[in-house]
Design an enzyme around this catalytic site. Structure first.
Site, PDB file in Angstrom:
ATOM      1  CG  HIS A 219      -1.795  -1.221   1.306  1.00 45.77           C
ATOM      2  ND1 HIS A 219      -2.733  -1.587   0.367  1.00 45.77           N
ATOM      3  CD2 HIS A 219      -1.803  -2.218   2.239  1.00 45.77           C
ATOM      4  CE1 HIS A 219      -3.296  -2.733   0.728  1.00 45.77           C
ATOM      5  NE2 HIS A 219      -2.747  -3.140   1.839  1.00 45.77           N
TER       6      HIS A 219
ATOM      7  NE  ARG B  34      -0.682  13.947   3.369  1.00 43.83           N
ATOM      8  CZ  ARG B  34      -0.199  13.085   2.480  1.00 43.83           C
ATOM      9  NH1 ARG B  34       0.590  13.545   1.513  1.00 43.83           N
ATOM     10  NH2 ARG B  34      -0.492  11.804   2.525  1.00 43.83           N
TER      11      ARG B  34
END
Length: 755
Positions: free
Chosen positions: A272, A329
């Site tokens: 991941h 972000r």
């Protein structure tokens, strides 16, 4: 809000049978700033993203402030800033999470804005609120938006409200195993994926295929989430099988106006964690792309999103896409978007934080174009041979890369840098830009091959394996790509020849040649030996080696017995090598004289050139491979039988080895070029001899068994070691199937009469 007509803006081409996109327009143009957004900013981060932030700030005419922990006091990001301040904390990571001290440093030094980068405090609403409370601009979304999108369950609710498709999942955070079981058993079923509710980067993420796996993975996920983000809450979604991971880069000015800067493909992942990212996503159906881009804009426009963010989706095999999350972000992989659009995302963040609107930046959707393809590789200090465990140590060599179409985002990496175990293992980001995916992959591969780091391990062999894989180059991979290609994870050792050679040369220059190699006394006089050139005048008859190769060991022994003259064994290359020549005869020395030797000793019984102590000497003192020596000599002297000393069960070592080792050794020696095996035991110990004889016989070699003689068999009063002892010993050797008998006079005591 303007929706994009993708087909109108982007042209098409074809590559390797796969459709990829690049626009027919030029790169995006946007208005330059008329003044600096702030006088002084702080990068509240470390490593390459801190350097990236300060470079963007410098280009906008702003002063920069860096933070560093004690462990980072010698790292590069500290020296890229106009000012740098130590954040004292009990832990290395804690220095970058200490909100109170960071705000205090900012206030005391006139900092007007703080850019958090990614990781650490970048998604922490408490940090953004502390900035606002102290009159400091947080370069990012508002505290409310960080709370909204930082909690993935809240983000899902908003997505569902505006009609963005989502993977079935929990409506809110899950904190207990019982809640998890109840949700799964109700209507979702397995497989499912557990994710941290407050954070990303693959931490706190687990795929669960059955109820038996749930408890262990639930506990691990909550533990990781708590350690990484300070909150162990998780949420659960149905697991989408082998999807592509596509994300959309957006910019918003807080008024409801949002533009997208197209998409990125982040499907190449390991556990991941993103490994290689590409912009734009290749071979994506134009209708699917247009719907995703529009949904990303509708979602963030609804929230009146401020600054940079990423909306992430999964695309399944049928082309259906599902919203995953919003990352509020800047992303690690923002570089690929900058390369294909020409938009400086970090500068745009500063300008929006300073009050500019999208109109001020001329960032209208119709002005945003994509040109070519960009790829980014994350080069990390991870050891592939140890399951990608982060490596630590001092960087001895750091040779960067470059060239047309290559961008380097560097941070902690430079010669002499100490890589500590306390932080993320990212060393440098390498981004390539070209007009096609294939050309981009070739550029990136070339850049990685040029990149040299010594002193710590890198994941570079793994990255090169990905870039060379045809499935990746052709542009269609999903998140299971690495799992489906386990050969990419196989470790490849670096030879590090240059560093080893330089270290050796430096040692010789400073300390002189090692005394273990005989470097004592005065330097030797210069000698230029003359190598004789001999003309081969031998007849056309077969040599003893020809007979052995063609007809085997028994025929060789018969030819030796039938020979009417004296047969000679020359031991210069072994016995003299380890005694008279002080074990200093190199392979090159032997090869220089080999042509003359093959002529002068063409009718010799053998050349003893291998085994015994010379095997050990070649490796430990001369630093040469004895196997390469044997193969080279065999090629140079093909006509004379080669002979070696085999210490029975000890082979060429100094201890008894397992039987299979001795057998394999003899097999390899015979195949590499050895003919006659002089099997030897100094005590005439038959069991030790037996193993060597059997191993040589199995390998098809010529068995020359040795009788070690000491004493005087002509003396009737000799005792146990009389003539009968030796004759009986020889009978037993013959019964073992030897081809040749050698008498080794151990101490030069064999008198003519006794012989």
């Amino acid at each position: 809000m303007t929706l994009l007509n993708f087909n109108r803006t982007v042209g098409r081409t074809f590559l390797g049978g796969k459709r990829c996109f690049f626009p027919s327009k030029s790169l995006t143009t946007y208005n330059p700033p008329t003044k600096s957004p702030f006088k002084k900013i702080m990068a509240a981060n470390r490593g390459e993203i801190s350097v990236r932030i300060m470079r963007a700030a410098n280009e906008l005419g702003m002063k920069t402030v860096a933070l560093f922990s004690k462990e980072d006091r010698f790292t590069q990001h500290r020296y890229k800033a106009d000012q740098a301040f130590l954040v004292e904390n009990v832990s290395p990571v804690g220095a970058y999470l200490d909100i109170e001290k960071i705000i205090q440093i900012a206030k005391e030094n006139g900092v007007e804005a703080i850019h958090p980068g990614y990781g650490f405090l970048s998604e922490n609403p408490r940090f953004a609120q502390a900035c606002a409370d102290n009159g400091i601009v947080f370069v990012g979304p508002t505290p409310q938006q960080l709370s909204m999108f930082g909690d993935k369950t809240d983000a899902r609710k908003i997505a569902l409200e505006v009609g963005v498709p989502c993977v079935p999942g929990t409506e809110g955070p899950v904190t207990t195993l019982e809640q998890a079981r109840a949700f799964i058993d109700a209507d979702v079923g397995y497989p499912i994926i557990i994710k941290a509710a407050h954070g990303g980067g693959g931490r706190g993420m687990r795929v669960v295929n059955s109820s038996e796996e749930l408890e262990e993975n639930f506990n691990r996920a909550t533990s990781e989430a708590l350690a990484a983000f300070g909150d162990g809450s998780i949420f659960i979604e149905r697991y989408v099988y082998k999807p592509r991971h596509i994300e959309v880069q957006i910019l918003g000015d807080g008024t409801g106006k949002v533009v997208h800067l197209y998409d990125r493909d982040c499907s190449v992942q390991r556990r991941h964690q993103k490994v290689v990212e590409t912009a734009p996503a290749m071979s994506l159906d134009p209708k699917v792309r247009e719907s995703m881009l529009n949904d990303a804009m509708r979602l963030t426009s609804r929230a009146k999103y401020l600054n940079a963010g990423t909306v992430e989706f999964l695309v399944d095999k049928e082309g259906r896409y599902y919203f995953i999350e919003v990352n509020p972000r800047i992303q690690v992989e923002h570089t690929v978007t900058e390369q294909v659009t020409g938009v400086d995302l970090v500068q745009s963040q500063f300008r929006i934080a300073g009050g500019d609107t999208l109109d001020d930046l001329n960032l209208k959707q119709e002005n945003v174009n994509v040109r070519g393809v960009a790829m980014q590789c994350r080069v990390t200090t991870e050891d592939p041979s140890k399951d990608f465990t982060p490596d630590t140590g001092t960087i001895e060599v750091f040779r960067s890369t470059g060239g047309m179409g290559i961008r380097i985002d560097d941070g902690p990496g430079f010669q002499g840098a100490v890589i500590s175990p306390f932080y993320d293992s990212l060393l440098v980001k390498v981004t390539a830009h070209a007009m096609t995916r294939r050309d981009c992959a070739l550029k990136l591969r070339r850049a990685l091959q040029e990149f040299r780091v010594r002193g710590v391990s890198l994941n570079k062999p793994f990255l090169l394996g990905v870039l060379e894989h045809p499935d990746f180059v052709d542009g269609v991979v999903d998140t299971s790509f690495i799992a489906d290609n386990p050969q990419l994870l196989e470790a490849e050792e670096s030879t590090n020849r240059g560093t080893k050679l330089l270290r050796y040369i430096g040692e010789i220059i400073v300390n002189g040649p090692p005394k273990s190699l005989g470097a004592v006394g005065e330097p030797p006089s210069v000698v230029d030996p003359k190598i004789p050139v001999l003309k081969n005048e031998s007849d056309e008859g077969k040599s003893l080696r020809d007979i052995y190769v063609e007809s085997g060991p028994a025929a060789f022994a018969k030819a030796v017995r039938s020979n009417k003259g004296l047969l000679v064994t020359d031991t210069t290359w072994r016995d003299a090598h380890q005694s008279l020549l002080a074990t200093r005869m190199r392979t090159i020395d032997m090869l220089n004289i080999a042509p003359a030797t093959s002529v002068a000793l063409a009718k010799a019984y053998s050349l003893e050139c291998w085994g015994g102590a010379t095997f050990d000497v070649a490796m430990r003192f001369l630093h040469e491979c004895p196997w390469e020596r044997l193969a080279s000599l065999r090629e140079a002297v093909p006509n004379i039988p080669f002979q070696m000393l085999l210490r029975g069960a000890n082979a060429v070592g100094y201890t008894s080895y397992p039987d299979n080792v001795v057998y394999k050794f003899c097999e390899m020696a015979q195949k590499t070029g050895m003919d006659v095996f002089r099997v030897f035991d100094s005590l005439n110990y038959l069991p030790n001899m037996q193993l060597g004889i059997d191993a040589v016989g199995a390998a098809g070699g010529i068995i020359e068994a040795t009788v070690c003689y000491t004493g005087d068999v002509s003396n009737a009063n000799r005792g146990k070691y009389d003539l009968e002892y030796y004759v009986d010993y020889v009978r037993k050797l013959v019964d073992m199937g030897i081809h040749v008998l050698a008498i080794k006079d151990m101490a030069g005591l064999l008198k003519p009469g006794a012989a």
